[in-house]
Design a protein around this motif. Structure first.
Motif, short mmCIF file in Angstrom:
data_model
loop_
_atom_site.label_atom_id
_atom_site.label_comp_id
_atom_site.label_asym_id
_atom_site.label_seq_id
_atom_site.Cartn_x
_atom_site.Cartn_y
_atom_site.Cartn_z
N ASP A 124 58.35 46.07 48.24
CA ASP A 124 58.17 47.34 48.93
C ASP A 124 58.12 48.50 47.95
O ASP A 124 57.48 49.52 48.21
CB ASP A 124 59.29 47.57 49.94
N SER A 125 58.77 48.34 46.81
CA SER A 125 58.81 49.42 45.83
C SER A 125 57.48 49.60 45.09
O SER A 125 57.27 50.62 44.44
CB SER A 125 59.91 49.15 44.80
N LEU A 126 56.58 48.63 45.21
CA LEU A 126 55.29 48.73 44.55
C LEU A 126 54.38 49.64 45.36
O LEU A 126 54.02 49.34 46.50
CB LEU A 126 54.66 47.34 44.40
N ASP A 127 54.03 50.76 44.78
CA ASP A 127 53.19 51.75 45.47
C ASP A 127 51.73 51.45 45.17
O ASP A 127 51.15 51.98 44.22
CB ASP A 127 53.57 53.16 45.00
N ILE A 128 51.14 50.55 45.97
CA ILE A 128 49.75 50.14 45.76
C ILE A 128 49.08 49.95 47.11
O ILE A 128 49.66 49.39 48.04
CB ILE A 128 49.68 48.86 44.91
N GLU A 129 47.87 50.44 47.21
CA GLU A 129 47.09 50.28 48.43
C GLU A 129 46.36 48.94 48.38
O GLU A 129 46.13 48.38 47.31
CB GLU A 129 46.07 51.41 48.55
N GLU A 130 45.97 48.43 49.53
CA GLU A 130 45.28 47.14 49.61
C GLU A 130 43.99 47.15 48.77
O GLU A 130 43.71 46.19 48.06
CB GLU A 130 44.95 46.81 51.07
N PHE A 131 43.22 48.24 48.85
CA PHE A 131 41.96 48.32 48.10
C PHE A 131 42.22 48.20 46.60
O PHE A 131 41.53 47.47 45.88
CB PHE A 131 41.23 49.64 48.41
N GLU A 132 43.23 48.91 46.10
CA GLU A 132 43.56 48.87 44.68
C GLU A 132 43.97 47.46 44.26
O GLU A 132 43.54 46.96 43.21
CB GLU A 132 44.68 49.86 44.36
N ALA A 133 44.78 46.81 45.07
CA ALA A 133 45.21 45.44 44.75
C ALA A 133 44.02 44.49 44.70
O ALA A 133 43.91 43.66 43.80
CB ALA A 133 46.23 44.97 45.78
N LYS A 134 43.11 44.65 45.66
CA LYS A 134 41.92 43.80 45.67
C LYS A 134 41.05 44.06 44.44
O LYS A 134 40.51 43.12 43.84
CB LYS A 134 41.11 44.03 46.95
N MET A 135 40.89 45.32 44.07
CA MET A 135 40.09 45.66 42.89
C MET A 135 40.71 45.05 41.63
O MET A 135 39.99 44.50 40.78
CB MET A 135 39.96 47.17 42.72
N LEU A 136 42.01 45.19 41.48
CA LEU A 136 42.69 44.65 40.30
C LEU A 136 42.54 43.12 40.25
O LEU A 136 42.26 42.55 39.19
CB LEU A 136 44.16 45.05 40.30
N PHE A 137 42.71 42.47 41.37
CA PHE A 137 42.59 41.02 41.43
C PHE A 137 41.16 40.57 41.14
O PHE A 137 40.92 39.71 40.29
CB PHE A 137 43.06 40.54 42.81
N ALA A 138 40.20 41.17 41.84
CA ALA A 138 38.79 40.79 41.68
C ALA A 138 38.29 41.11 40.27
O ALA A 138 37.54 40.33 39.68
CB ALA A 138 37.94 41.49 42.73
#
Length: 78
Positions: free
Chosen positions: A10-24
């Motif tokens: 929960d402490s990780l301040d990341i949006e779904e789009f950002e997480a997907k971009m980093l992963f992809a």
């Protein structure tokens, strides 16, 4: 396409789009997926993915300077 569920703190301040971009972006740079597949992971067009990659620190072309110089020499017959 496979579905992946990731539990993030929960402490990780990341949006779904950002997480997907980093992963992809990581998968693309490591050669695990194509540019089109990476864009599909994020849910955007290939063109949009290319335009956004730089903001996340990724490169479209994964060639070193030495590789580019070598390719130029070979193409010019040196």
């Amino acid at each position: 396409m496979k579905t992946l569920t990731i539990n993030l703190p929960d402490s990780l301040d990341i949006e779904e789009f950002e997480a997907k971009m980093l992963f992809a972006g990581q998968l693309y740079e490591k050669g695990k997926v194509s540019l089109g597949q990476a864009a599909d992971i994020v849910g955007i067009s290939k063109r949009s993915f290319i335009e956004i990659m730089r903001r996340f620190g990724f490169r479209v072309f994964n060639y070193s300077v030495e590789e580019v110089e070598h390719d130029i020499r070979v193409a010019l017959g040196y």
